[in-house]
Motif scaffolding. Structure first.
Motif, PDB file in Angstrom:
ATOM      1  N   UNK A  25      82.108  21.463  11.778  1.00  0.00           N
ATOM      2  CA  UNK A  25      80.782  21.067  11.127  1.00  0.00           C
ATOM      3  C   UNK A  25      79.451  21.648  11.562  1.00  0.00           C
ATOM      4  N   UNK A  26      79.631  22.844  12.010  1.00  0.00           N
ATOM      5  CA  UNK A  26      78.476  23.666  12.384  1.00  0.00           C
ATOM      6  C   UNK A  26      78.157  23.569  13.897  1.00  0.00           C
ATOM      7  N   UNK A  27      77.674  24.864  14.221  1.00  0.00           N
ATOM      8  CA  UNK A  27      77.165  25.036  15.509  1.00  0.00           C
ATOM      9  C   UNK A  27      75.688  25.424  15.159  1.00  0.00           C
ATOM     10  N   UNK A  28      74.749  24.350  15.657  1.00  0.00           N
ATOM     11  CA  UNK A  28      73.376  24.171  15.114  1.00  0.00           C
ATOM     12  C   UNK A  28      72.399  24.818  16.282  1.00  0.00           C
ATOM     13  N   UNK A  29      71.571  25.608  16.330  1.00  0.00           N
ATOM     14  CA  UNK A  29      70.400  25.845  17.523  1.00  0.00           C
ATOM     15  C   UNK A  29      69.227  25.544  17.117  1.00  0.00           C
ATOM     16  N   UNK A  93      65.414  36.548  25.518  1.00  0.00           N
ATOM     17  CA  UNK A  93      66.598  36.788  26.089  1.00  0.00           C
ATOM     18  C   UNK A  93      67.928  36.121  25.857  1.00  0.00           C
ATOM     19  N   UNK A  94      67.775  34.752  26.679  1.00  0.00           N
ATOM     20  CA  UNK A  94      68.876  33.655  26.509  1.00  0.00           C
ATOM     21  C   UNK A  94      69.304  33.455  24.924  1.00  0.00           C
ATOM     22  N   UNK A  95      67.908  33.133  24.283  1.00  0.00           N
ATOM     23  CA  UNK A  95      68.114  32.713  22.868  1.00  0.00           C
ATOM     24  C   UNK A  95      69.017  33.923  22.062  1.00  0.00           C
ATOM     25  N   UNK A  96      68.751  35.178  22.309  1.00  0.00           N
ATOM     26  CA  UNK A  96      69.404  36.376  21.596  1.00  0.00           C
ATOM     27  C   UNK A  96      71.002  36.183  21.832  1.00  0.00           C
ATOM     28  N   UNK A  97      71.365  35.773  23.430  1.00  0.00           N
ATOM     29  CA  UNK A  97      72.661  35.649  23.614  1.00  0.00           C
ATOM     30  C   UNK A  97      73.314  34.660  22.893  1.00  0.00           C
ATOM     31  N   UNK A  99      72.461  33.342  19.645  1.00  0.00           N
ATOM     32  CA  UNK A  99      72.619  33.349  18.177  1.00  0.00           C
ATOM     33  C   UNK A  99      73.698  33.980  17.810  1.00  0.00           C
ATOM     34  N   UNK A 100      74.484  34.731  18.249  1.00  0.00           N
ATOM     35  CA  UNK A 100      75.911  35.123  17.376  1.00  0.00           C
ATOM     36  C   UNK A 100      76.939  33.877  17.250  1.00  0.00           C
ATOM     37  N   UNK A 101      76.810  33.133  17.985  1.00  0.00           N
ATOM     38  CA  UNK A 101      77.859  31.650  17.970  1.00  0.00           C
ATOM     39  C   UNK A 101      77.143  30.902  17.207  1.00  0.00           C
ATOM     40  N   UNK A 102      76.226  30.927  16.566  1.00  0.00           N
ATOM     41  CA  UNK A 102      75.458  29.845  15.634  1.00  0.00           C
ATOM     42  C   UNK A 102      75.389  29.940  14.222  1.00  0.00           C
ATOM     43  N   UNK A 103      75.793  28.627  13.633  1.00  0.00           N
ATOM     44  CA  UNK A 103      75.832  28.753  12.080  1.00  0.00           C
ATOM     45  C   UNK A 103      74.535  28.816  11.594  1.00  0.00           C
ATOM     46  N   UNK A 104      73.412  28.140  12.195  1.00  0.00           N
ATOM     47  CA  UNK A 104      72.334  27.906  11.518  1.00  0.00           C
ATOM     48  C   UNK A 104      71.301  27.799  12.675  1.00  0.00           C
ATOM     49  N   UNK A 127      66.665  39.000  14.501  1.00  0.00           N
ATOM     50  CA  UNK A 127      68.169  39.184  14.974  1.00  0.00           C
ATOM     51  C   UNK A 127      69.222  38.176  14.427  1.00  0.00           C
ATOM     52  N   UNK A 128      68.665  37.109  13.984  1.00  0.00           N
ATOM     53  CA  UNK A 128      69.671  35.930  13.576  1.00  0.00           C
ATOM     54  C   UNK A 128      70.313  36.303  12.109  1.00  0.00           C
ATOM     55  N   UNK A 129      71.681  36.670  12.234  1.00  0.00           N
ATOM     56  CA  UNK A 129      72.493  37.078  10.803  1.00  0.00           C
ATOM     57  C   UNK A 129      72.618  35.681  10.146  1.00  0.00           C
TER      58      UNK A 129
END
Length: 279
Positions: A25-29, A93-97, A99-104, A127-129
């Motif tokens: 049900x989503x990994x949200x940052x 730097x930590x945010x970019x690490x 991002x790849x695990x997030x859905x939104x 950088x967020x896909x």
């Protein structure tokens, strides 16, 4: 012009399967909050949680981390480097690490404006896909850096009120025409707040029928931003998620107006009502 109703909104919500887990049900940052504005981050996080997000990660300036950790039991709160109570450039730097695990991602609620918050906002958009929702200071920070938005390829949702919209050169004299023009120009989804909120991708336009003046209070927009990023993270297409989020947010306000009255309702009251509209 499209107009949603309750039945249509419910039809877009994802099914809750018996064998599902929180990751379904989503990994949200969320990147929100600053010294003096801890409530914005908490309200956005609760908006995401109350609308069904499985995992909500909230990154905040280290100086307000303890406040958020006490306020929130269900969100995963983590501290980020800050300067003068706002996220610093070193937070990127930590945010970019992550991002790849997030859905939104949601960025902007109570964020404040500084070199650091601009650097973080740029880093996320570049950088967020996954889809990104920009609210409040996230929108204001980009007003002088519009090319960042034009060059982004993944979906982006902006949620300005009339004042923020005007800072981008759109006075709002013809709301629907200007909203659709904005969405086309910047290749984004625009949710233009106000009486009969508009949601458009430049081609399709929704007009929201719910909501009332009692919702015109600080923090209401933070709840809305949290709802929208939650629905996107759960897999709803961003334009539809923004339109459904506007409907749910306004309908929660209408329910509160019936029971509490418009004068005394709070954004936190919307959070209590919201789940009942989604069952």
């Amino acid at each position: 012009m499209k107009i949603l109703d309750h039945k249509a909104v419910l039809s877009h919500l994802p099914d809750r399967k018996p064998n599902s887990h929180k990751g379904d049900y989503g990994r949200i940052l969320l990147l929100c909050g600053s010294r003096g504005y801890p409530g914005a981050a908490a309200l956005a996080a609760m908006g995401a949680l109350r609308s069904g997000a499985g995992l909500v990660f909230l990154g905040v300036p280290e100086s307000i981390y303890a406040i958020e950790a006490i306020k929130l039991n269900e969100a995963i709160v983590f501290p980020l480097p800050d300067t003068d109570g706002k996220l610093s450039i070193h937070a990127a730097d930590e945010i970019l690490q992550r991002l790849p695990q997030m859905d939104a991602v949601l960025i902007g609620c109570g964020l404040g404006q500084s070199d650091g918050t601009l650097a973080v906002t740029k880093a996320v958009l570049e950088n967020a896909a996954c889809p990104v929702v920009l609210d409040a200071d996230g929108i204001n920070l980009l007003a002088a850096h519009k090319d960042i938005l034009r060059e982004r390829h993944a979906p982006t949702v902006l949620t300005p009120h009339a004042g923020e919209f005007a800072r981008w050169g759109y006075p709002g004299q013809n709301r629907s025409t200007e909203a659709m023009s904005f969405a086309r120009e910047f290749g984004c989804i625009l949710l233009l707040k106000g009486h009969e909120t508009l949601v458009t991708d430049g081609s399709i336009c929704y007009q929201n029928p719910t909501g009332n003046p009692g919702m015109a209070t600080g923090g209401s927009g933070d709840v809305l931003a949290g709802i929208i990023v939650s629905l996107i993270g759960q897999g709803i297409e961003p334009l539809t998620a923004a339109a459904c989020g506007a409907w749910l947010h306004g309908a929660a306000g209408d329910e509160c107006a019936k029971t509490i009255g418009q004068y005394g309702m709070l954004p936190s009251d919307l959070l209590e009502v919201l789940p009942r509209l989604m069952k």
